[in-house]
Design an enzyme around this catalytic site. Structure first.
Site, short mmCIF file in Angstrom:
data_model
loop_
_atom_site.label_atom_id
_atom_site.label_comp_id
_atom_site.label_asym_id
_atom_site.label_seq_id
_atom_site.Cartn_x
_atom_site.Cartn_y
_atom_site.Cartn_z
N TYR A 148 0.84 -1.21 0.00
CA TYR A 148 0.00 0.00 0.00
C TYR A 148 0.87 1.26 0.00
CZ TYR A 148 -3.92 3.07 1.26
OH TYR A 148 -4.87 4.06 1.26
N LYS A 152 1.08 3.77 -3.14
CA LYS A 152 0.55 5.13 -2.96
C LYS A 152 1.66 6.17 -3.15
CE LYS A 152 -3.87 4.70 -2.05
NZ LYS A 152 -4.87 5.32 -2.94
P1 NAP Z 1 -13.34 1.02 -0.01
O1 NAP Z 1 -14.54 1.38 0.78
O2 NAP Z 1 -12.67 -0.28 0.21
O3 NAP Z 1 -13.70 1.19 -1.56
C1 NAP Z 1 -12.74 0.90 -2.53
C2 NAP Z 1 -13.33 1.15 -3.90
O4 NAP Z 1 -12.32 0.82 -4.87
C3 NAP Z 1 -14.54 0.29 -4.18
O5 NAP Z 1 -15.49 1.06 -4.89
C4 NAP Z 1 -13.98 -0.81 -5.07
O6 NAP Z 1 -14.95 -1.23 -6.00
C5 NAP Z 1 -12.89 -0.06 -5.82
N1 NAP Z 1 -11.90 -0.94 -6.39
C6 NAP Z 1 -11.05 -1.79 -5.76
N2 NAP Z 1 -10.29 -2.44 -6.65
C7 NAP Z 1 -10.65 -1.96 -7.88
C8 NAP Z 1 -10.23 -2.22 -9.20
N3 NAP Z 1 -9.26 -3.10 -9.46
N4 NAP Z 1 -10.81 -1.54 -10.22
C9 NAP Z 1 -11.80 -0.66 -9.96
N5 NAP Z 1 -12.24 -0.37 -8.74
C10 NAP Z 1 -11.68 -1.02 -7.71
O7 NAP Z 1 -12.18 2.09 0.19
P2 NAP Z 1 -12.20 3.67 0.50
O8 NAP Z 1 -11.80 3.82 1.92
O9 NAP Z 1 -13.43 4.31 -0.01
O10 NAP Z 1 -10.93 4.09 -0.38
C11 NAP Z 1 -11.02 4.88 -1.54
C12 NAP Z 1 -9.63 5.46 -1.81
O11 NAP Z 1 -9.23 6.25 -0.68
C13 NAP Z 1 -8.54 4.41 -1.98
O12 NAP Z 1 -7.65 4.83 -2.99
C14 NAP Z 1 -7.84 4.42 -0.64
O13 NAP Z 1 -6.51 3.98 -0.74
C15 NAP Z 1 -7.94 5.88 -0.28
N6 NAP Z 1 -7.78 6.15 1.15
C16 NAP Z 1 -8.68 5.67 2.04
C17 NAP Z 1 -8.49 5.96 3.39
C18 NAP Z 1 -9.43 5.48 4.46
O14 NAP Z 1 -9.16 5.72 5.65
N7 NAP Z 1 -10.54 4.83 4.11
C19 NAP Z 1 -7.39 6.73 3.81
C20 NAP Z 1 -6.50 7.20 2.86
C21 NAP Z 1 -6.72 6.91 1.53
P3 NAP Z 1 -15.28 -2.76 -6.37
O15 NAP Z 1 -14.73 -3.62 -5.27
O16 NAP Z 1 -16.77 -2.75 -6.43
O17 NAP Z 1 -14.61 -2.97 -7.70
#
Ligand code: NAP
Length: 246
Positions: A148, A152
């Site tokens: 990760y 990133k």
């Molecule tokens: P999440 O709830 O796990 O959602 C992840 C999303 O990514 C889902 O819509 C999933 O869709 C999609 N996804 C995963 N693999 C994919 C692929 N190969 N192709 C297309 N879509 C894909 O995560 P989130 O927390 O909303 O995270 C969204 C972004 O924010 C990510 O980049 C994460 O690294 C970043 N982020 C999150 C946090 C946090 O605390 N949550 C903090 C920092 C950064 P499907 O599974 O339906 O394909």
């Protein structure tokens, strides 16, 4: 956002789904991308305003290119791309990580951002905005998160490189580091019990609506001072400027 077409990867849940709601409410036509279309199709139907769902695994170049072509066919233009799709797994120390799973995280989190940029850039013009959802993990090593953190970090540099190359065309390219957000990804982190992030109290996480509203704000001229940079939602001054806190 009236008349604008916005593509959001990873729009089936979490930050991406919240962003789809916020952009649709602001008047945009939203293209919701995720691997399947069950969740995105239902959300698009709820949003209205011409929102539509497309299947797209961002790790797959051909699928990403085809998704952008479908957006152009259907909506005629592309004004904003949110590179949001991402995965946290594998959560494993380097000496034990499965090499195939490790590579898959790079395929999604790093190559997926390249695929989005590569597919969208030739079709976007002056004033268009591309935002990559980054992470504090792009800049700090965390135990068990090597895939990760490395992916990133790569995506953050890719975002800067894209800004450097495209600024003269008037494209606006930035990163958003949301802090910790109450989504399925954080639930998976909590379940793992690995490193300090998994020990955080759930109440410490911000709602997905906050990064969603930040993404919308980043499409406005008020954010022009941040082109080529990464905005952190941990920064209280930024939270205030966006209107997330008083
Ligand atoms: P999440 O709830 O796990 O959602 C992840 C999303 O990514 C889902 O819509 C999933 O869709 C999609 N996804 C995963 N693999 C994919 C692929 N190969 N192709 C297309 N879509 C894909 O995560 P989130 O927390 O909303 O995270 C969204 C972004 O924010 C990510 O980049 C994460 O690294 C970043 N982020 C999150 C946090 C946090 O605390 N949550 C903090 C920092 C950064 P499907 O599974 O339906 O394909």
């Amino acid at each position: 956002m009236q008349g604008k077409v916005v593509a959001i990867t990873g729009a089936s849940r979490g930050i991406g789904a919240a962003a789809a709601r916020v952009f649709a409410q602001a008047g945009a036509t939203v293209a919701l991308l995720a691997r399947g279309t069950d969740a995105t199709g239902a959300l698009a139907a709820e949003l209205g305003g011409g929102a539509f769902a497309l299947p797209c695994d961002v790790a797959d170049w051909a699928a990403t290119e085809a998704a952008v072509a479908s957006i152009l066919d259907r909506a005629g233009r592309l004004d904003v791309l949110i590179n949001n799709a991402g995965v946290i797994d594998p959560i494993a120390r380097i000496d034990a990580a499965d090499p195939a799973e490790w590579g898959r995280a790079i395929d999604v989190n790093l190559k997926g951002v390249f695929h989005g940029l590569r597919a969208a850039l030739p079709h976007m013009g002056a004033g268009g905005t591309i935002i990559t959802v980054s992470s504090g993990a792009a800049h700090n090593a965390l135990e068990g998160w090597s895939a990760y953190c490395a992916s990133k970090a790569g995506a953050a540099m890719l975002t800067k490189a894209a800004c450097l190359e495209q600024a003269a065309r008037g494209l606006r390219i930035m990163g958003l580091s949301p802090g910790t957000v109450a989504t399925d990804m954080q639930a998976r982190i909590k379940d793992s019990g690995v490193n300090a992030v998994s020990k955080l109290d759930w109440a410490a996480h911000i709602p997905a609506d906050w990064p969603a509203r930040a993404l919308l704000w980043m499409c406005s001229s008020d954010a022009n001072g941040f082109l080529g940079q990464e905005i952190s939602l941990r920064d209280e001054a930024i939270r205030r400027r966006i209107g997330l806190i008083a």
